[in-house]
Each structure stands twice: as structure tokens, then as C-alpha cells.
Design a protein around this motif. Sequence first.
Motif, PDB file in Angstrom:
ATOM      1  N   ALA A  90      11.233  -9.836  -0.721  1.00 21.25           N
ATOM      2  CA  ALA A  90      10.659  -8.512  -0.451  1.00 21.25           C
ATOM      3  C   ALA A  90      10.818  -8.163   1.021  1.00 21.25           C
ATOM      4  CB  ALA A  90       9.193  -8.463  -0.851  1.00 21.25           C
ATOM      5  N   VAL A  91      11.362  -6.977   1.270  1.00 18.14           N
ATOM      6  CA  VAL A  91      11.567  -6.479   2.632  1.00 18.14           C
ATOM      7  C   VAL A  91      10.989  -5.072   2.708  1.00 18.14           C
ATOM      8  CG1 VAL A  91      13.305  -5.801   4.335  1.00 18.14           C
ATOM      9  CG2 VAL A  91      13.663  -7.853   2.951  1.00 18.14           C
ATOM     10  N   VAL A  92      10.369  -4.728   3.826  1.00 21.22           N
ATOM     11  CA  VAL A  92       9.819  -3.389   4.010  1.00 21.22           C
ATOM     12  C   VAL A  92      10.632  -2.655   5.074  1.00 21.22           C
ATOM     13  CG1 VAL A  92       8.064  -4.230   5.659  1.00 21.22           C
ATOM     14  CG2 VAL A  92       7.762  -2.013   4.523  1.00 21.22           C
ATOM     15  N   VAL A  93      11.024  -1.433   4.773  1.00 16.08           N
ATOM     16  CA  VAL A  93      11.695  -0.557   5.728  1.00 16.08           C
ATOM     17  C   VAL A  93      10.708   0.548   6.116  1.00 16.08           C
ATOM     18  CG1 VAL A  93      13.501   1.193   5.986  1.00 16.08           C
ATOM     19  CG2 VAL A  93      14.039  -1.009   4.939  1.00 16.08           C
ATOM     20  N   PRO A  94      10.416   0.708   7.403  1.00 17.35           N
ATOM     21  CA  PRO A  94       9.462   1.751   7.819  1.00 17.35           C
ATOM     22  C   PRO A  94      10.020   3.149   7.546  1.00 17.35           C
ATOM     23  CG  PRO A  94       9.792   0.116   9.551  1.00 17.35           C
ATOM     24  CD  PRO A  94      10.867  -0.114   8.546  1.00 17.35           C
ATOM     25  N   MET A  95       9.129   4.059   7.225  1.00 15.42           N
ATOM     26  CA  MET A  95       9.491   5.457   7.021  1.00 15.42           C
ATOM     27  C   MET A  95       8.455   6.338   7.697  1.00 15.42           C
ATOM     28  SD  MET A  95       9.987   7.673   3.465  1.00 15.42           S
ATOM     29  CE  MET A  95      11.376   6.703   2.897  1.00 15.42           C
ATOM     30  N   ASP A  96       8.912   7.172   8.597  1.00 15.28           N
ATOM     31  CA  ASP A  96       8.035   8.111   9.301  1.00 15.28           C
ATOM     32  C   ASP A  96       8.573   9.501   9.014  1.00 15.28           C
ATOM     33  OD1 ASP A  96       6.251   9.395  10.895  1.00 15.28           O
ATOM     34  OD2 ASP A  96       6.880   8.473  12.788  1.00 15.28           O
ATOM     35  N   ALA A  97       8.159  10.079   7.869  1.00 16.40           N
ATOM     36  CA  ALA A  97       8.805  11.290   7.367  1.00 16.40           C
ATOM     37  C   ALA A  97       7.817  12.346   6.888  1.00 16.40           C
ATOM     38  CB  ALA A  97       9.759  10.929   6.221  1.00 16.40           C
ATOM     39  N   GLY A  98       6.583  12.287   7.377  1.00 16.40           N
ATOM     40  CA  GLY A  98       5.592  13.270   6.937  1.00 16.40           C
ATOM     41  C   GLY A  98       5.272  13.128   5.467  1.00 16.40           C
ATOM     42  N   TRP A  99       4.996  11.883   5.047  1.00 16.82           N
ATOM     43  CA  TRP A  99       4.783  11.552   3.631  1.00 16.82           C
ATOM     44  C   TRP A  99       3.327  11.733   3.225  1.00 16.82           C
ATOM     45  CZ3 TRP A  99       1.527   7.964   1.462  1.00 16.82           C
ATOM     46  CH2 TRP A  99       1.728   7.620   0.125  1.00 16.82           C
ATOM     47  N   SER A 100       3.107  12.190   1.995  1.00 11.48           N
ATOM     48  CA  SER A 100       1.768  12.214   1.391  1.00 11.48           C
ATOM     49  C   SER A 100       1.924  12.146  -0.119  1.00 11.48           C
ATOM     50  CB  SER A 100       1.006  13.495   1.760  1.00 11.48           C
ATOM     51  OG  SER A 100      -0.214  13.589   1.031  1.00 11.48           O
ATOM     52  N   ASP A 101       1.007  11.441  -0.762  1.00 13.02           N
ATOM     53  CA  ASP A 101       1.040  11.430  -2.229  1.00 13.02           C
ATOM     54  C   ASP A 101       0.141  12.522  -2.813  1.00 13.02           C
ATOM     55  OD1 ASP A 101      -1.544  10.453  -1.888  1.00 13.02           O
ATOM     56  OD2 ASP A 101      -1.325   8.836  -3.344  1.00 13.02           O
ATOM     57  N   VAL A 102      -0.400  13.385  -1.935  1.00 12.38           N
ATOM     58  CA  VAL A 102      -1.247  14.513  -2.349  1.00 12.38           C
ATOM     59  C   VAL A 102      -2.259  14.033  -3.391  1.00 12.38           C
ATOM     60  CG1 VAL A 102      -1.256  16.956  -2.927  1.00 12.38           C
ATOM     61  CG2 VAL A 102       0.822  15.941  -2.039  1.00 12.38           C
ATOM     62  N   GLY A 103      -3.077  13.066  -2.949  1.00 10.82           N
ATOM     63  CA  GLY A 103      -4.016  12.447  -3.871  1.00 10.82           C
ATOM     64  C   GLY A 103      -5.259  13.257  -4.166  1.00 10.82           C
ATOM     65  N   GLY A 104      -5.357  14.457  -3.625  1.00  9.11           N
ATOM     66  CA  GLY A 104      -6.516  15.297  -3.882  1.00  9.11           C
ATOM     67  C   GLY A 104      -6.378  16.591  -3.099  1.00  9.11           C
ATOM     68  N   PHE A 105      -7.382  17.458  -3.223  1.00  9.81           N
ATOM     69  CA  PHE A 105      -7.293  18.759  -2.556  1.00  9.81           C
ATOM     70  C   PHE A 105      -7.376  18.648  -1.035  1.00  9.81           C
ATOM     71  CE2 PHE A 105      -8.538  20.296  -6.816  1.00  9.81           C
ATOM     72  CZ  PHE A 105      -7.515  21.217  -6.997  1.00  9.81           C
ATOM     73  N   ALA A 106      -8.101  17.654  -0.528  1.00  8.22           N
ATOM     74  CA  ALA A 106      -8.155  17.478   0.921  1.00  8.22           C
ATOM     75  C   ALA A 106      -6.770  17.130   1.456  1.00  8.22           C
ATOM     76  CB  ALA A 106      -9.158  16.383   1.282  1.00  8.22           C
ATOM     77  N   ALA A 107      -6.039  16.260   0.724  1.00 14.45           N
ATOM     78  CA  ALA A 107      -4.679  15.910   1.135  1.00 14.45           C
ATOM     79  C   ALA A 107      -3.752  17.106   1.006  1.00 14.45           C
ATOM     80  CB  ALA A 107      -4.165  14.745   0.283  1.00 14.45           C
ATOM     81  N   LEU A 108      -3.951  17.924  -0.017  1.00 12.82           N
ATOM     82  CA  LEU A 108      -3.128  19.122  -0.183  1.00 12.82           C
ATOM     83  C   LEU A 108      -3.353  20.081   0.976  1.00 12.82           C
ATOM     84  CD1 LEU A 108      -1.231  20.933  -1.769  1.00 12.82           C
ATOM     85  CD2 LEU A 108      -3.188  21.679  -3.150  1.00 12.82           C
ATOM     86  N   TRP A 109      -4.606  20.234   1.399  1.00  9.37           N
ATOM     87  CA  TRP A 109      -4.911  21.088   2.560  1.00  9.37           C
ATOM     88  C   TRP A 109      -4.208  20.541   3.804  1.00  9.37           C
ATOM     89  CZ3 TRP A 109      -7.568  19.807   7.094  1.00  9.37           C
ATOM     90  CH2 TRP A 109      -7.883  20.892   7.930  1.00  9.37           C
ATOM     91  N   GLU A 110      -4.215  19.243   3.976  1.00  5.44           N
ATOM     92  CA  GLU A 110      -3.619  18.632   5.173  1.00  5.44           C
ATOM     93  C   GLU A 110      -2.121  18.890   5.267  1.00  5.44           C
ATOM     94  OE1 GLU A 110      -4.542  14.514   5.371  1.00  5.44           O
ATOM     95  OE2 GLU A 110      -6.665  14.819   5.830  1.00  5.44           O
ATOM     96  N   VAL A 111      -1.409  18.828   4.141  1.00  5.45           N
ATOM     97  CA  VAL A 111       0.060  18.936   4.186  1.00  5.45           C
ATOM     98  C   VAL A 111       0.546  20.375   4.083  1.00  5.45           C
ATOM     99  CG1 VAL A 111       0.340  16.632   3.186  1.00  5.45           C
ATOM    100  CG2 VAL A 111       0.384  18.631   1.674  1.00  5.45           C
ATOM    101  N   SER A 112      -0.357  21.328   3.884  1.00  2.82           N
ATOM    102  CA  SER A 112       0.043  22.727   3.697  1.00  2.82           C
ATOM    103  C   SER A 112       0.014  23.495   5.014  1.00  2.82           C
ATOM    104  CB  SER A 112      -0.887  23.417   2.690  1.00  2.82           C
ATOM    105  OG  SER A 112      -0.854  22.782   1.429  1.00  2.82           O
ATOM    106  N   ALA A 113       0.832  24.534   5.099  1.00  2.72           N
ATOM    107  CA  ALA A 113       0.832  25.407   6.274  1.00  2.72           C
ATOM    108  C   ALA A 113      -0.467  26.202   6.331  1.00  2.72           C
ATOM    109  CB  ALA A 113       2.027  26.355   6.209  1.00  2.72           C
ATOM    110  N   LYS A 114      -1.063  26.277   7.523  1.00  2.00           N
ATOM    111  CA  LYS A 114      -2.379  26.901   7.672  1.00  2.00           C
ATOM    112  C   LYS A 114      -2.292  28.139   8.559  1.00  2.00           C
ATOM    113  CE  LYS A 114      -4.270  22.243   7.454  1.00  2.00           C
ATOM    114  NZ  LYS A 114      -2.909  21.649   7.375  1.00  2.00           N
ATOM    115  N   ASP A 115      -3.245  29.052   8.388  1.00  2.00           N
ATOM    116  CA  ASP A 115      -3.311  30.203   9.277  1.00  2.00           C
ATOM    117  C   ASP A 115      -4.078  29.815  10.542  1.00  2.00           C
ATOM    118  OD1 ASP A 115      -6.044  30.281   8.709  1.00  2.00           O
ATOM    119  OD2 ASP A 115      -5.895  31.988   7.344  1.00  2.00           O
ATOM    120  N   GLU A 116      -4.338  30.812  11.403  1.00  2.00           N
ATOM    121  CA  GLU A 116      -4.971  30.521  12.691  1.00  2.00           C
ATOM    122  C   GLU A 116      -6.391  29.987  12.558  1.00  2.00           C
ATOM    123  OE1 GLU A 116      -5.601  34.886  11.698  1.00  2.00           O
ATOM    124  OE2 GLU A 116      -3.968  33.400  11.603  1.00  2.00           O
TER     125      GLU A 116
END
Length: 472
Positions: free
Chosen positions: A259-285
Amino acid sequence: MNKITPVIMAGGSGTRLWPLSRGNYPKQFLSLSGVQTMLQDTVSRLNGLKTDSVMLICNEEHRFIAAEQIRQIGAKHSGIFLEPVGRNTAPAIALAAFKAIEQGHDPLLLVLAADHVIDDVNAFQQSVSKAAELAAQNKLVTFGIVGNKPETGYGYIKRGQQFQTGFVVDSFVEKPDLATAKDYIASGDYYWNSGMFLFKASRYLTELKTFRPDIYAACDAAMKVQNNDFDFIRVDKTAFEACPDESIDYAVMEHTNDAVVVPMDAGWSDVGGFAALWEVSAKDENGNVFSGDVKAVNTKNTLVFCEDKLVATVGVEDLVIVNTKDAVLVAHKDNSQHVKEIVNQLKLEDRTEVTFHREVYRPWGKYDSIDNGERFQVKRITVKPGAKLSVQMHHHRAEHWIVVSGTAKVTNGDNDILLTENQSTYIPVGVIHALENPGKVDLELIEVQSGSYLGEDDIVRFEDRYGRVEGK
């Protein structure tokens, strides 16, 4: 180097983002952060990588939605596996590995979930390219997400010594408490466990056979009896039902020495709930995320999704408000993960809102249940150009069809007729009938059902081009 075959797992129960997602329409089929759905985004971010056609894994209920969404973006697939029952990721990946080898080659399998958000496609593809070099050397690669905060909702991967462009996996760690998560992030030696993998098909099967011969044997037996139906691949149900339910982490990755792990820094989210959906979505002012017809005054850090009504907010903060055609959810953003408890209550009451939206998708189009009463039901039906509903009859209900737009070719008993806008026909109880759209644009009609029983299971099919056994 071996060619890469993407394997996209598109299962899901539709509970964490209810009422947007439902049992028959989980989040991977929703458009949450852009024009395309999450499944379509998953396929599209492969563009530019040298890959074979995708292999999709989903369940029977989602097969037509998955196939249609792949078709809409003009992507090719090498088959859609229909799991008879859910048995977690280790068996699902085994089916794909057996199929890939059966097709005469031993590709690298890039295992992806259909419901992840990845903002930086270029960084994603760079990590995949690095992983491919390692997988070609018989390593089993997992992708570790470079975390930007202490997250208690994810499992973690602890890295060991460096190995070329990755790191040897020291251990897989369960979801931590907050203090432990802070220590993990501060150390720099831990990554979020993304659930994405890359390895040779044969190498995965070898390790699976070594550590979980019971899973290997069950999947091998299931693959020996295949039924190909259009784009869909069905395996032996009895054999697969006997397969243990196990994740790839527990079955293989925690035991293998490769087993080998390769790092990934790509703005990833599994959108595990509405709070996560809010975090990854474009927001107004004001930090708000609005979708649909929304009017807001003195509203901050709030997520609003609305399908068909005006939603107005005044003087609220940190809320989640979701309005669908048949349900409304209002929750504090910090407690939105508890929406599962609402879903569990609905399940206990056998409520249809757990599984179905008011608008239901079918291989020929969709229908929207506009109104219903004790002995009637009204639906708005949309039939795609060239599509046809099954030749069928009902024991308990009569139907009245009124064309709103487009052209309908109707079989009503012994008569074949064409109906256009504002024309109608009546289908008595027990009469064999069919509906087809012979035109070039969508057919829209209103269907009024009346009778003693109006359930979707009151359908006797005589002919169906989609190979369906049940459901309309």
C-alpha cells in the motif's frame, strides 16, 4: 504503461442531503455546485488523462438515470454493472477487476466515487499520473487528501517513509476526535482518506484472494453467470448475495504490504452534508449560497435550495433551507448532519418521501405527481423524442390523457391514433395501451388516473424496450 480504466462507484442511499437526495435519486445524480451533476463532473474531470471508457457500478433502481447522465455529456462507457445487493466497495471493485481481465487486458483500475467534489482538476490529474507510475510497479495506491483543517468526519492515512512519488502507508486510522484531528493536521504525516484508489486489476484480485478468499470466491462465482441487458451487466444474484459486506480498506488495504499513498491537494470534498455543501459552493458577499428563486434581507452564511417556489429569508444566519416539491427542510448549519435522524423517522412511518421525489425519472422521460386524492391521481408526463412507454394494462384504474405540447402516438385497445396539443383520449380499465413520442421535441401531457387502486405496481406489461421487470 498499462492503460487506465476508470471505475466509478455510483451507489448511495440519499440520506445525508435529504430532501434534495432520495433513495432513488442520491446526491451523485444532483447538480449541486455547477451545471453538471456530480456523476457527470466525475467523468468529465478525466478528460485529458489517457484512459479507457469508464466502467460504472450502481444498483438496479439507478440504472437508467446513470446511463442517461453519461449519455448527456457524450461520454462512452464500457458497461454499467448492476449490483443485485449492496456489498460495499471490496466486492464492487472485484467485479470490475474480473470484468477488465475478462475483456482481455490487465488495466490499471482508477477507482473513484461518483459523489466527490474536486475543484482543481489539474492537481487531481497530476496525482493520478504519479499514482499510475507506482501502480505499474504492482503497488496498491490510495490518494491521501492534504487536509486544511482538523476534520472529525473522515478517516485518516498515516504516511511512512517516502517511496518515489508517494509514501509507504504506515496505517489507516479511524475517524478521530477533534483534539486528535488537530494533532494529525499539525504533524503533517496524516492525510484524509479519500476512498480513491489506483492499482492493476490482477494485483487487486491477487491481494483480495490472499486476505479475503471468501469475497474473492463469491465475486468469481457471481461473474460466471452474467446477463447483459443493453448497456447493463447483471451478475448471479445468489452468488453475490452470499458475498460478505466489506470495504476495500478493511479487506485489502490494511493488510497488503504494497500500500502506497500519493498526496492530493485538489480542493476535495465528499460533500458529506449540507455544511460541507455550503463550504464548497460559491458564496455571495454575505456568505450565502442561494439556488433558485430566493429573496434575502439581513441574511448571512445561509444555504438555500428551492425548486419551484419563492423562498424569502429575513434576519437569519447559519441556516440550511431546502424546499423541494414535496418537502421543506430547515436546519441550523451546525446541526445539519442530523438530517439522517429525520430520514430514519420517515422510514419508520414508511413515508414515500424517503425514496421518491415528487418528480420521478424513467428511461422514457419523467413524471411529476401534481395532485392526488382517495380515488384519483394527476401526473404531468414528459416523454423524450423517440421514446415509448411499455405496452401495458391496468386492473384497477382508468386513465385520461390530455396532450399539452408535442405529438403522441397512442395505442388504445385496437386503435392507433395521433394526438396533438389539446387533444385527448380515455383508456378504460383493463384495456391494453401504449404511449410513444414519434416527434423531435418533448411530448408533454397530463394524465388523470381514477380507480380503486392507483399504485405503480398495478401494471401488467406485454412489451417493453427497456427490459424492465417492475415500475412504470
